[in-house]
Design an enzyme around this catalytic site. Structure first.
Site, PDB file in Angstrom:
ATOM      1  N   ASP A 109      -2.449  -4.833  -0.312  1.00 30.31           N
ATOM      2  CA  ASP A 109      -2.423  -6.344  -0.138  1.00 30.31           C
ATOM      3  C   ASP A 109      -3.077  -6.877   1.211  1.00 30.31           C
ATOM      4  O   ASP A 109      -3.637  -8.166   1.556  1.00 30.31           O
ATOM      5  CB  ASP A 109      -0.973  -6.559   0.678  1.00 30.31           C
ATOM      6  CG  ASP A 109       0.028  -5.219   1.231  1.00 30.31           C
ATOM      7  OD1 ASP A 109       1.284  -5.299   1.401  1.00 30.31           O
ATOM      8  OD2 ASP A 109      -1.040  -4.315   1.830  1.00 30.31           O
TER       9      ASP A 109
ATOM     10  N   GLN B 209       1.011  -1.377  -0.244  1.00 32.37           N
ATOM     11  CA  GLN B 209       0.144  -0.131  -0.462  1.00 32.37           C
ATOM     12  C   GLN B 209       1.198   1.078  -0.286  1.00 32.37           C
ATOM     13  O   GLN B 209       1.852   1.382   0.269  1.00 32.37           O
ATOM     14  CB  GLN B 209      -0.950   0.003   1.646  1.00 32.37           C
ATOM     15  CG  GLN B 209      -2.234  -1.188   1.304  1.00 32.37           C
ATOM     16  CD  GLN B 209      -2.510  -0.917   2.527  1.00 32.37           C
ATOM     17  OE1 GLN B 209      -2.558  -1.958   3.496  1.00 32.37           O
ATOM     18  NE2 GLN B 209      -3.312   0.076   2.340  1.00 32.37           N
ATOM     19  N   HIS B 210       0.650   2.626  -0.290  1.00 33.12           N
ATOM     20  CA  HIS B 210       0.803   3.600   0.039  1.00 33.12           C
ATOM     21  C   HIS B 210       1.361   4.468  -0.687  1.00 33.12           C
ATOM     22  O   HIS B 210       2.200   5.387  -0.449  1.00 33.12           O
ATOM     23  CB  HIS B 210       1.502   3.594   0.823  1.00 33.12           C
ATOM     24  CG  HIS B 210       0.700   3.345   2.257  1.00 33.12           C
ATOM     25  ND1 HIS B 210      -0.905   3.809   2.595  1.00 33.12           N
ATOM     26  CD2 HIS B 210       1.078   2.127   2.993  1.00 33.12           C
ATOM     27  CE1 HIS B 210      -1.632   2.948   3.720  1.00 33.12           C
ATOM     28  NE2 HIS B 210      -0.090   1.881   4.037  1.00 33.12           N
TER      29      HIS B 210
HETATM   30  O1  5SP Z   1       2.116   0.230   4.738  1.00 32.05           O
HETATM   31  C1  5SP Z   1       1.137  -1.410   5.190  1.00 32.05           C
HETATM   32  C2  5SP Z   1      -0.198  -1.069   5.505  1.00 32.05           C
HETATM   33  O2  5SP Z   1      -0.418  -0.081   5.755  1.00 32.05           O
HETATM   34  C3  5SP Z   1       2.578  -1.855   4.307  1.00 32.05           C
HETATM   35  O3  5SP Z   1       1.410  -3.871   4.592  1.00 32.05           O
HETATM   36  C4  5SP Z   1       2.109  -2.257   2.948  1.00 32.05           C
HETATM   37  O4  5SP Z   1       0.956  -2.517   2.549  1.00 32.05           O
HETATM   38  C5  5SP Z   1       3.569  -3.394   2.602  1.00 32.05           C
HETATM   39  O5  5SP Z   1       3.171  -5.004   2.648  1.00 32.05           O
HETATM   40  P1  5SP Z   1       4.583  -5.979   2.817  1.00 32.05           P
HETATM   41  O6  5SP Z   1       4.928  -5.421   2.194  1.00 32.05           O
HETATM   42  O7  5SP Z   1       4.646  -6.068   4.470  1.00 32.05           O
HETATM   43  O8  5SP Z   1       3.347  -6.575   2.395  1.00 32.05           O
END
Ligand code: 5SP
Ligand code: ADP
Length: 478
Positions: free
Chosen positions: A248, A84-85
């Protein structure tokens, strides 16, 4: 596009669907049977390290992972889940202006504080579901405005990692053969990922353009937010349908079929604690992010910057494998005789301490052993997530069991110590790529119009072995 060998007009048997997880460290692709959900093929490719990455690396990894999963010849639909983000900024030609800042990049911490000072935490939580921290896209745009004004001025569109990959997979981009050029207006996203930007309102489903302009300094094209099973289009030069995709964590909830009473704890590059709820949350303290899920509901979530890589670093320090680290940890008692690791190796998001570093408390001759350090690392990781669980339940979310997933959840010692740290039952689903699996489930929904009820089996059900001393010691070091 070489993703699909030439077919002499043969349409794929609509028996298989594919899902992608373009996460921080790697890209995973799963191909699942439409009827049963069984995994038929899988592939993966690694991503570059770092918190600022050229999106082209994700595109190359996606193509490599698709190829290593056997290609898309016989796939009828695909959807992309992603970290995300991430801030993907495009100029009017559709070219990426600069490397994308990722969710775990903390340089926009001051920008987050500035946005909160300008609007107020309560106002931002009310308008977007969350109080922004450095992870969120809006803070990265504000950093871009202040630190790279020339780049900010060139921004014609802003996308998230999964949005941009969906757009590329459909054949769009700066080198698009489309006579209309890069067609930035073809960018699409979904509710769950939009809810991590800090300029979209999960309660209304609308962008908050005032907040976008306040961050970036001007308006820009934003991806159209699709419904949970709305078609985004087709893979370039094919009839393969593409779904809206998801952030994700929402993808993981979809992959698990998370239901009321389930709280998912994911231990990947990030640590996350989340649940599916009927109503949105707006936590003005900033601890719980009020995200949307991938089914039309909501996904209150707590995330930590430090998670699986705490164990990677500790294992490297001790010169052992993950399994050996686990075995060492189980040689020490619960609470590690007072040795406590506060694992803020990369700063920390929850609690919001972007400039923090890690600290080891309680070192004595008796506790300065390999076993005590191994256990303190696992306990420190899990205590941060247990604090997240407490924050989630403080929002009125029902928590009957923890579903433990993510790379580090594969470790038997992590599973065992989780049963000591969490005060409720810990179930470990069969190992699998639940984000990509959820994206494949979404692809099936897009293809057939129905969300398939594929079963998820549980590998282990840990008896509750709650050891309060672990969290009491950790809390005492705050
Ligand atoms: O910042 C967040 C949720 O707000 C993280 O969950 C990212 O989405 C990255 O996820 P992974 O790479 O650890 O799956
Ligand atoms: N058995 C294990 N014990 C502890 N950590 C593990 C184990 N297997 C994998 N990991 C770690 O899990 C992480 C990858 O998990 P994953 O959920 O794929 O991450 P992400 O989706 O965030 O890229 C890596 O840091 C890896 O070292």
């Amino acid at each position: 596009m070489a993703l699909r060998q030439a077919q002499h007009g043969a349409l794929p048997q609509a028996q298989l669907v594919a899902g992608v997880d373009s996460s921080t460290q790697s890209c995973k692709v799963v191909v699942r049977d439409l009827e049963t959900g069984a995994i038929v093929r899988e592939g993966r490719a690694t991503h570059p390290a770092g918190t600022s990455v050229d999106p082209e690396a994700w595109w190359l990894a996606l193509k490599a992972a698709i190829q290593s999963a056997g290609g898309l010849d016989d796939v009828a639909a695909i959807a992309i889940g992603g970290q995300q983000h991430g801030m993907v900024v495009l100029d009017e030609s559709g070219a990426v202006i600069r490397d994308a800042l990722l969710w775990n990049d903390t340089r926009s911490a001051q920008a987050a504080r500035d946005l909160i000072a300008e609007f107020g935490a309560e106002e931002l939580a009310s308008r977007t579901g969350s109080v922004p921290v450095a992870s969120f896209t809006a803070t990265k745009l504000r950093w871009l405005r202040d630190a790279e004004p020339e780049n900010a001025a060139r921004v014609a569109a802003v996308a998230l990692p999964h949005d941009w990959l969906t757009w590329r997979l459909r054949g769009f981009g700066p080198d698009s053969a489309d006579p209309n050029g890069p067609v930035l207006t073809e960018l699409v996203t979904d509710r769950s990922d939009a809810s991590g930007t800090s300029y979209w309102d999960p309660a209304t489903g609308d962008y908050d353009r005032e907040l976008l302009v306040a961050a970036l300094g001007h308006d820009a094209i934003l991806p159209r937010v699709l419904g949970p099973s709305e078609r985004a289009g087709t893979v370039a030069d094919s009839e393969i349908l593409i779904g809206p995709g998801a952030g994700d964590n929402a993808g993981a909830a979809l992959g698990l079929g998370a239901a009321t009473g389930d709280v998912v704890v994911s231990i990947g590059t990030s640590g996350t604690v989340f649940a599916v709820t009927e109503a949105p949350t707006t936590d003005a303290t900033g601890t719980v992010a009020g995200f949307a899920d991938a089914t039309g509901h909501f996904l209150p979530l707590v995330a930590t910057l430090n998670a699986a890589r705490i164990l990677d670093a500790t294992a490297a320090l001790l010169g052992v494998s993950h399994d050996e680290l686990g075995a060492l940890a189980l040689e020490a008692p619960a609470g590690s005789d007072g040795l406590v690791l506060q694992p803020y190796f990369e700063g920390e998001r929850t609690p919001n301490l972007p400039d923090a570093t890690a600290t080891l408390f309680g070192m004595t001759l008796a506790t300065t052993t390999r076993a005590h350090l191994a256990r303190a690392a696992i306990e420190g990781l899990l205590c941060g997530l247990a604090d997240g669980l407490a924050a989630i339940t403080s929002q009125g979310v029902e928590a009957q069991r923890v579903l433990l997933i993510g790379g580090a959840a594969l470790n038997p010692a992590v599973q065992r110590i989780a049963s000591e740290v969490f005060p409720i039952a810990v179930h470990v689903p069969e190992p699998g790529e639940y984000v990509a699996g959820g994206a494949a489930r979404q692809a099936a929904w897009v293809l057939t119009g129905e969300l398939p009820s594929w079963s998820t089996s549980v590998l282990a059900e840990l008896d509750v072995a709650y050891a309060p001393v672990i969290r009491e010691q950790y809390a005492a070091r705050r």
